[in-house]
Write a protein that holds these residues in place. Structure first.
Motif, mmCIF file in Angstrom:
data_model
loop_
_atom_site.group_PDB
_atom_site.id
_atom_site.type_symbol
_atom_site.label_atom_id
_atom_site.label_comp_id
_atom_site.label_asym_id
_atom_site.label_seq_id
_atom_site.Cartn_x
_atom_site.Cartn_y
_atom_site.Cartn_z
ATOM 1 N N GLY A 269 47.124 42.094 34.046
ATOM 2 C CA GLY A 269 46.034 43.050 33.972
ATOM 3 C C GLY A 269 46.246 44.222 34.908
ATOM 4 N N GLY A 270 45.154 44.629 35.558
ATOM 5 C CA GLY A 270 45.203 45.827 36.390
ATOM 6 C C GLY A 270 45.352 45.584 37.871
ATOM 7 N N SER A 271 45.779 44.393 38.281
ATOM 8 C CA SER A 271 45.858 44.104 39.710
ATOM 9 C C SER A 271 46.749 45.095 40.452
ATOM 10 N N ALA A 272 47.885 45.418 39.856
ATOM 11 C CA ALA A 272 48.823 46.324 40.522
ATOM 12 C C ALA A 272 48.276 47.746 40.629
ATOM 13 N N GLU A 273 47.195 48.047 39.908
ATOM 14 C CA GLU A 273 46.613 49.386 39.954
ATOM 15 C C GLU A 273 45.754 49.612 41.193
ATOM 16 N N VAL A 274 45.349 48.528 41.855
ATOM 17 C CA VAL A 274 44.425 48.684 42.984
ATOM 18 C C VAL A 274 45.001 48.174 44.301
ATOM 19 N N VAL A 275 46.249 47.695 44.308
ATOM 20 C CA VAL A 275 46.847 47.190 45.545
ATOM 21 C C VAL A 275 48.177 47.883 45.808
ATOM 22 N N ALA A 276 48.573 47.884 47.063
ATOM 23 C CA ALA A 276 49.898 48.347 47.474
ATOM 24 C C ALA A 276 50.650 47.134 47.993
ATOM 25 N N ASP A 277 51.678 46.736 47.271
ATOM 26 C CA ASP A 277 52.395 45.511 47.595
ATOM 27 C C ASP A 277 52.932 45.550 49.028
ATOM 28 N N GLY A 278 52.588 44.512 49.781
ATOM 29 C CA GLY A 278 53.052 44.405 51.153
ATOM 30 C C GLY A 278 52.171 45.106 52.169
ATOM 31 N N ARG A 279 51.283 45.998 51.695
ATOM 32 C CA ARG A 279 50.403 46.713 52.620
ATOM 33 C C ARG A 279 48.941 46.298 52.485
ATOM 34 N N THR A 280 48.481 46.110 51.249
ATOM 35 C CA THR A 280 47.096 45.666 51.061
ATOM 36 C C THR A 280 47.022 44.337 50.306
ATOM 37 N N ALA A 281 48.140 43.851 49.813
ATOM 38 C CA ALA A 281 48.197 42.580 49.087
ATOM 39 C C ALA A 281 49.659 42.233 48.855
ATOM 40 N N PHE A 282 49.877 41.073 48.224
ATOM 41 C CA PHE A 282 51.238 40.623 47.914
ATOM 42 C C PHE A 282 51.278 40.274 46.430
ATOM 43 N N LEU A 283 52.152 40.973 45.706
ATOM 44 C CA LEU A 283 52.238 40.808 44.257
ATOM 45 C C LEU A 283 53.359 39.856 43.871
ATOM 46 N N MET A 284 53.058 38.971 42.926
ATOM 47 C CA MET A 284 54.074 38.126 42.314
ATOM 48 C C MET A 284 54.955 38.961 41.398
ATOM 49 N N GLN A 285 56.183 38.582 41.267
ATOM 50 C CA GLN A 285 57.066 39.125 40.246
ATOM 51 C C GLN A 285 57.273 38.021 39.211
ATOM 52 N N GLY A 286 56.792 38.253 38.001
ATOM 53 C CA GLY A 286 56.861 37.213 36.983
ATOM 54 C C GLY A 286 55.646 36.311 37.031
ATOM 55 N N PHE A 287 55.658 35.312 36.164
ATOM 56 C CA PHE A 287 54.518 34.411 36.027
ATOM 57 C C PHE A 287 54.992 32.960 36.086
ATOM 58 N N ASP A 288 55.727 32.650 37.135
ATOM 59 C CA ASP A 288 56.231 31.282 37.280
ATOM 60 C C ASP A 288 56.215 30.881 38.744
ATOM 61 N N GLU A 289 56.683 29.654 39.002
ATOM 62 C CA GLU A 289 56.651 29.115 40.359
ATOM 63 C C GLU A 289 57.513 29.925 41.320
ATOM 64 N N ALA A 290 58.668 30.398 40.847
ATOM 65 C CA ALA A 290 59.559 31.166 41.718
ATOM 66 C C ALA A 290 58.888 32.460 42.174
ATOM 67 N N ALA B 197 56.140 35.378 46.641
ATOM 68 C CA ALA B 197 55.027 36.192 47.144
ATOM 69 C C ALA B 197 54.314 35.484 48.289
ATOM 70 N N MET B 198 54.086 34.177 48.149
ATOM 71 C CA MET B 198 53.450 33.425 49.218
ATOM 72 C C MET B 198 54.322 33.395 50.469
ATOM 73 N N GLU B 199 55.629 33.308 50.277
ATOM 74 C CA GLU B 199 56.551 33.283 51.417
ATOM 75 C C GLU B 199 56.514 34.612 52.172
ATOM 76 N N ARG B 200 56.475 35.721 51.428
ATOM 77 C CA ARG B 200 56.391 37.027 52.085
ATOM 78 C C ARG B 200 55.096 37.154 52.880
#
Length: 395
Positions: A316-337, A342-345
């Motif tokens: 959806g639009g999550s990436a439209e309202v966050v800055a990865d690493g500065r205001t949130a942490f975004l997953m790449q893909g839709f799986d456990e890896a 993202a959780m590790e970062r």
């Protein structure tokens, strides 16, 4: 029979759950319009009389019609029959919708959908009334495409709308791709949120344990709670002082709890539904939401408003309202890896979470208006007036 008037607006929801987060936008917009002297009526399947928004609408004098109500059958028997006679139930709803619109004669119909085209079957009724209609699309997913045998109807349904509202630009682009056409009259509107806009909540007390909250309907096909449980089962996360609370209700609660037990996720706790989300963020440091399908997650907006860190997918639009690493942490893909990375970062900089939460709180206030429902109401009022002038001029 009453004539059509721009001062009468019908709100129709095709959501067959008694109530959900996607209902907040249209219901609050309806209340705002009632406050301006516009006559509003509502129709939806399975109206929950205990839902606060339904109570507020009734107290404001709004008449509501339960499209799935089959008098004198008790609701439980009706719901059971729906499993065996789905086409008949849909036919009954369309009949009820036809009578509702024929009696009310609105100047504008607003159809709210949990997805982007799931209300297409109501087009069979809408096209028989020379009344403009607007669509609210709450969610879009690459996994849900209109099949070819339905595609002509879906395209006619979408392109025939006077206006289409989306909760994210992502969803707008995706639906245009799925119907193969640009929408001439479309815009983005945000969902209302249930936390204080004035200031973030105080940071939770530090007890040594990092407390994450996964907030959402217990429906892993869309919300991805199963992905999170698999990550938590990894020995690395078992050894860390972290707990995850799952908040929400849904049709897969027992299945997710069984999965957690099977995987030995003793740090996963199912807390059920919480009416006041401020209670969640008073005691949790971060949101984790590995969704497979979204509009713009209301829980993400609320977590950021509260000043909390978010670890979310790009659905959806999550990436439209966050800055990865500065205001949130975004997953790449839709799986456990993707979730684990993202959780590790986020885990590596957890000593900075309070500052990241403060940055998130400031950023989301720039992205989301103070009263999204009031803005939708103003647009709908203008749309109804414009359509009325157009019809008058055409005579």
């Amino acid at each position: 029979m009453a004539s059509r008037s721009p001062r009468r607006i019908a709100f129709v929801s095709c959501n067959e759950t008694p109530w959900g987060g996607s209902e907040e936008l249209w219901s609050r917009a309806a209340l705002a319009l009632v406050g301006e002297g516009i006559t509003v009526r509502v129709a939806k399947p399975r109206i929950d009389p205990s839902a606060p928004a339904i109570k507020a609408l009734r107290e404001a004098g709004v008449k509501l019609v339960d499209l799935a109500r089959i008098w004198p059958l008790p609701d439980r028997i009706r719901d059971l029959a729906a499993w065996f006679a789905r086409p008949a139930l849909i036919g009954w709803q369309l009949l009820r919708l036809t009578l509702f619109l024929w009696r009310f004669r609105p100047g504008l119909i607003v159809l709210s959908q949990g997805g982007s085209w799931d209300g297409f079957y109501m087009h069979f009724v809408l096209k028989r009334f020379s009344v403009p209609y607007a669509l609210i699309c709450q969610k879009a997913s690459d996994h849900y495409w209109p099949p070819d045998h339905l595609r002509p109807t879906v395209c006619d349904f979408i392109e025939g709308a006077s206006h289409v509202f989306f909760v994210s630009e992502h969803n707008r682009r995706l639906l245009e791709q799925q119907v193969g056409a640009a929408l001439a009259s479309a815009s983005v509107v945000r969902n209302p949120y249930l936390v204080d806009r004035e200031a973030p909540l105080p940071w939770p007390g530090e007890t040594g344990t990092t407390r994450l909250a996964c907030v959402g309907r217990l429906f892993p096909m869309e919300k991805g709670q199963d992905i999170l449980l698999r990550v938590l089962a990894d020995p690395k996360w078992r050894e860390r002082d972290v707990e995850v609370s799952f908040f929400g209700a849904g049709p897969c609660r027992d299945g997710l709890q069984g999965m957690a037990r099977h995987l030995g996720c003793d740090k996963a706790h199912f807390r059920g539904h919480v009416a006041d989300v401020r209670e969640i963020w008073a005691s949790h440091h971060a949101l984790v939401l590995p969704s497979r399908a979204e509009g713009l997650p209301l829980v993400l907006v609320e977590a950021m408003m509260a000043g909390r860190v978010a670890i979310v997918s790009t659905a959806g639009g999550s990436a439209e309202v966050v800055a990865d690493g500065r205001t949130a942490f975004l997953m790449q893909g839709f799986d456990e890896a993707g979730l684990d990375a993202a959780m590790e970062r986020a885990w590596a900089v957890r000593d900075r979470w309070r500052g990241i939460g403060e940055a998130a709180a400031a950023a989301i206030r720039d992205s989301v208006p103070p009263d999204p429902a009031a803005e939708l109401a103003a647009t709908l009022r203008s749309l109804a007036d414009t359509q009325s002038v157009s019809r008058t001029g055409a005579r």
